[in-house]
Design an enzyme around this catalytic site. Structure first.
Site, short mmCIF file in Angstrom:
data_model
loop_
_atom_site.label_atom_id
_atom_site.label_comp_id
_atom_site.label_asym_id
_atom_site.label_seq_id
_atom_site.Cartn_x
_atom_site.Cartn_y
_atom_site.Cartn_z
N ASN A 93 0.82 -1.11 -0.10
CA ASN A 93 -0.15 0.01 -0.19
C ASN A 93 0.87 0.93 0.00
OD1 ASN A 93 -1.81 1.91 0.62
ND2 ASN A 93 -2.46 1.37 2.71
N LYS A 96 0.17 4.17 -0.14
CA LYS A 96 -0.51 5.47 0.54
C LYS A 96 -0.26 6.66 -0.48
CE LYS A 96 -0.23 3.33 4.85
NZ LYS A 96 -0.08 3.31 6.09
N HIS A 105 -9.45 1.03 4.95
CA HIS A 105 -8.50 1.09 5.82
C HIS A 105 -8.65 2.19 6.68
CE1 HIS A 105 -4.28 2.54 6.64
NE2 HIS A 105 -4.03 1.58 5.84
N GLU A 143 -6.95 4.54 7.68
CA GLU A 143 -6.72 6.10 7.43
C GLU A 143 -7.95 6.64 6.78
OE1 GLU A 143 -2.85 5.37 5.73
OE2 GLU A 143 -2.10 5.12 7.48
N GLU A 203 -5.51 -5.19 10.45
CA GLU A 203 -4.58 -4.25 10.69
C GLU A 203 -4.99 -3.37 12.00
OE1 GLU A 203 -2.59 -3.02 6.69
OE2 GLU A 203 -4.18 -1.68 7.27
N GLY A 245 2.23 2.20 10.80
CA GLY A 245 3.29 3.29 10.74
C GLY A 245 3.97 3.75 12.11
N SER A 279 3.34 -2.07 10.62
CA SER A 279 4.58 -2.04 10.74
C SER A 279 5.22 -3.42 10.38
CB SER A 279 4.91 -1.89 12.07
OG SER A 279 4.44 -0.44 12.62
P1 PGA Z 1 2.66 0.41 7.68
O1 PGA Z 1 1.29 0.46 7.15
O2 PGA Z 1 3.16 -1.07 6.95
O3 PGA Z 1 3.42 1.62 7.20
O4 PGA Z 1 2.55 0.23 9.13
C1 PGA Z 1 0.33 -0.75 6.75
C2 PGA Z 1 -0.85 -0.17 6.17
O5 PGA Z 1 -1.40 0.98 6.60
O6 PGA Z 1 -1.34 -0.88 5.32
#
Ligand code: PGA
Length: 254
Positions: A10, A12, A98, A100, A170, A176, A215
């Protein structure tokens, strides 16, 4: 049941035309001849078509996914992108729900379920993200939150819809932050998700791929992927580095 792993990046809101080209070139140069996972990259909307072309030119078996989709089929929805459009530019997958989007843009369970349905209506495979926030985990509410997010889709689309869908667990506190769930924490929730789908349809539950995200990196992919109900990963930060992404792909098991 033998579930083929999925390793999905992803991206982003990162990248540029030049960055994307270098990233795909670096991935292609070291891409394994017989990968053990279906590999997917999810660039921002504006780059989808060009990244699709880069993947074709590089002749690597990496599918294209989008990061979001409109719940409506078409119409006066300024700024939105439909499932038909995603299909038209070569997407096979789309992330829905997601955290976010849920937390940053106020997307609720019902809207996300409609996005899931809109994707499937155009033969896109939705990657449905679910996961609790830190306060919810600390309050012992992880299963309640994940159940609510999952049930919204099960109610609208039925368990059978999960024969053409992927789930990503997740935990928000792991996204993140550099703080991943332990393999045991991940397995517990993955098992819970599979059991909840199994309560409606055991056969479908057995086949659905449940990815871990939060992460995930080269250093922890092996132990997370070793869990019986972890069928791959949805990777943010580490998917922007070819070496990390390929090392995660190499951790996939048959
Ligand atoms: P990250 O994000 O690997 O940077 O923690 C995962 C995600 O949001 O899909």
């Amino acid at each position: 049941m033998n579930r083929t792993f999925i390793v999905a990046g992803n991206w982003k809101m990162y990248g540029s035309r030049a960055d994307n080209a270098s990233l795909i070139e670096a991935i292609a140069s070291q891409f394994p001849p017989a990968p053990l996972a279906q590999t997917i990259v999810c660039p921002p909307f504006v780059y989808l078509q060009e990244v699709g072309r880069l993947l074709r030119d590089a002749e690597i078996p990496v599918a294209l996914g989008a990061q979001d989709v409109c719940a409506e089929a078409q119409g006066a929805y300024t700024g939105e992108v439909s499932a038909t459009m995603l299909k038209d530019v070569g997407c096979g997958y789309v992330i829905v729900g997601h955290s976010e989007r849920r937390l940053g843009y106020g997307e609720g369970d019902e809207l996300i379920a409609r996005k899931f349905a809109a994707a499937q209506a155009k033969a896109l495979i939705p990657i449905l993200c679910v996961g609790e926030q830190l306060a919810e985990r600390e309050a012992g509410r992880t299963q309640e939150v994940v159940a609510r997010e999952l049930d919204a889709v099960l109610e609208l689309c039925g368990a059978e819809a999960f024969s053409h869908a992927v789930v990503a667990y997740e935990p928000c506190w792991a996204i993140g932050t550099g703080r991943n769930a332990t393999p045991e924490q991940a397995e517990e929730v993955h098992r819970f998700i599979r059991d909840r789908i199994a309560a409606r349809n055991a056969r479908i539950a057995d086949g659905v791929r449940i990815l871990y995200g939060g992460s995930l990196k080269a250093g922890n992919a092996g132990e997370l992927f070793a869990q019986p109900d972890v069928d791959g990963g949805l990777i943010g930060g580490a998917s922007l580095k070819a070496e990390e992404f390929l090392a995660i792909l190499a951790a996939a098991r048959p």
